[in-house]
Design an enzyme around this catalytic site. Structure first.
Site, mmCIF file in Angstrom:
data_model
loop_
_atom_site.group_PDB
_atom_site.id
_atom_site.type_symbol
_atom_site.label_atom_id
_atom_site.label_comp_id
_atom_site.label_asym_id
_atom_site.label_seq_id
_atom_site.Cartn_x
_atom_site.Cartn_y
_atom_site.Cartn_z
ATOM 1 N N SER A 157 -5.180 7.200 -3.161
ATOM 2 C CA SER A 157 -5.881 6.509 -3.999
ATOM 3 C C SER A 157 -7.172 7.251 -4.244
ATOM 4 O O SER A 157 -6.965 8.348 -5.302
ATOM 5 C CB SER A 157 -5.332 5.544 -3.268
ATOM 6 N N ASP A 322 4.297 1.978 -7.987
ATOM 7 C CA ASP A 322 3.104 2.042 -7.972
ATOM 8 C C ASP A 322 2.362 1.455 -9.354
ATOM 9 O O ASP A 322 2.236 2.353 -9.956
ATOM 10 C CB ASP A 322 2.503 3.030 -7.228
ATOM 11 N N HIS A 355 1.185 -0.076 -4.412
ATOM 12 C CA HIS A 355 0.447 1.027 -4.303
ATOM 13 C C HIS A 355 0.153 1.723 -2.736
ATOM 14 O O HIS A 355 0.066 2.563 -2.057
ATOM 15 C CB HIS A 355 -1.106 0.625 -5.015
#
Length: 387
Positions: A157, A322, A355
């Site tokens: 991320s 995601d 995610h």
């Protein structure tokens, strides 16, 4: 709490603090004359100093990536799934460094720290930091630790964005870059999510323009709303349906505005927990760093030209569900690297976890991650033998 420390755990760890007195000029032009970075290390640095791994954390992460601080801990560090003896990032083979970034609220200098110029808490006066500022401070920590070149820099991320920044800012100082569930820059939709979260905090009557500490309060409602919104974007529709469906807390409708569905209760719980451990000004800063990240902007918005600066090998990983950082965003990175003639491996992992999948023990993900890191470890050993 663990009754017995698992054999594949790094065990009990103690954070360390490194003070820096050399001024750091930030992207904004403001200067931090001095600052602290809190970090943890796992494993041992080899004689050639060639087996060091840097872990870059995501928005709400910190230095505590693996192991336990005490036997009273209810759970281990945030990436214990991947760091430890025999795991993907094998601490029998690697020396792992994980730190809390500048602007954080887990010990590194940030809004909750004392401003040495005023003797008061920084609060909203703490300067906005950019990803490149984090990377520069991380490089200074590497200097202190005697690490000239990382075997790999790894992150998911926002952590993945730091990895990309490392590859173009200090191309000679890393051999491998592992970019997981990330993107070359935020989409307009993601920037919008971040702004809604910041506004939830800023409009909380207890925010006091960021000076809530002086008022001996916290913008709890705003933080809860920000976290609830963020958490929605970290999960997929499939994950939420499987975990909660339309289950009712009490098995019947109460015809009120109180939380009735299990998913509502879960979001309230997550928001409540987050509001008691994370600083609001830090949340504002971290989301701004996300928004500002766009390294290709320095290369006429040409991502290929940007990533042409890199000298390392890459592993890029995405997850099918995601939608915050969709596979297409990872593929932008991969395509730019391919056109720049860089060595890159790519995997898109089937997952229903959205995610958050990069934090999950998904077998195929861990197999691919482990196989790549095994290659990194082998090259470290070869270098060590030749040094």
């Amino acid at each position: 709490m663990p009754e017995v420390i698992p054999v594949d755990s790094v065990g009990l760890v103690t954070p360390k603090t490194q003070h820096f007195s050399e001024p750091l000029t930030l992207r904004s032009g403001r200067v931090l004359n001095e600052y602290d970075l809190v970090y943890e290390t796992y494993g041992k640095l080899n004689e050639s100093r060639s087996n060091a791994i840097l872990i870059c954390h995501a928005l709400s992460g910190d230095h505590h990536a693996a192991g336990y601080h005490s036997m009273d801990d209810k759970k281990p560090g945030w990436w214990d799934t991947c760091i430890g003896p025999g795991k993907a990032i094998d601490t029998n083979r690697f020396f792992v460094v994980s730190l809390n970034n500048l602007g954080g609220c887990s010990g590194s200098t940030g809004p909750t720290s004392i401003n040495p110029e005023t003797g008061k808490v920084y609060g909203p006066d703490f300067p906005i930091v950019a990803v490149r500022d984090w990377v520069q401070s991380q490089a200074r920590l590497a200097d202190v630790l005697g690490i000239e070149c990382w075997a790999a820099v790894v992150g998911g991320s926002l952590g993945g964005m730091q990895v990309l920044r490392w590859s173009i800012q200090y191309p000679e100082r890393l051999k491998h870059a592992v970019v997981i569930a990330s993107a070359p820059k935020l989409s307009a939709q993601n920037i919008a999510f971040n702004e809604v979260a910041r506004q939830a905090i800023a409009k909380d009557p207890d925010f006091h323009d960021g000076w809530y500490t002086e008022k001996e309060t916290i913008p709890k409602a705003g933080l809860m709303q920000a976290r609830m919104l963020g958490h929605l974007t970290y999960l997929s529709d499939d994950a939420m349906r499987q975990k909660f469906g339309r289950e009712l807390r009490e098995g019947k409708l109460n015809y009120s505005f109180a939380p009735e569905f299990q998913v509502e209760s879960y979001l309230h719980y997550q928001g409540e927990k987050f509001s008691t451990r994370f600083d609001a000004n830090t949340y504002m800063l971290m989301t701004k760093a996300l928004d500002y990240f766009d390294p290709a902007a320095d290369y006429n918005n040409d991502l290929q030209a940007c990533l042409s600066q890199a000298q390392c090998r890459f592993l890029v990983v995405s997850f099918t569900t995601d939608w915050r950082f969709a596979p297409a965003r990872s593929e932008e990175i991969v395509n730019a690297l391919v056109h720049a003639k860089k060595d890159v491996a790519y995997a898109c992992i089937e997952s229903e976890s959205g995610h958050d999948a990069f934090l999950m023990p998904i077998p195929r993900y861990l197999d691919i991650f482990s196989a790549y890191m095994d290659g990194v470890a082998t090259r470290c050993q070869v270098k060590g033998e030749r040094s």
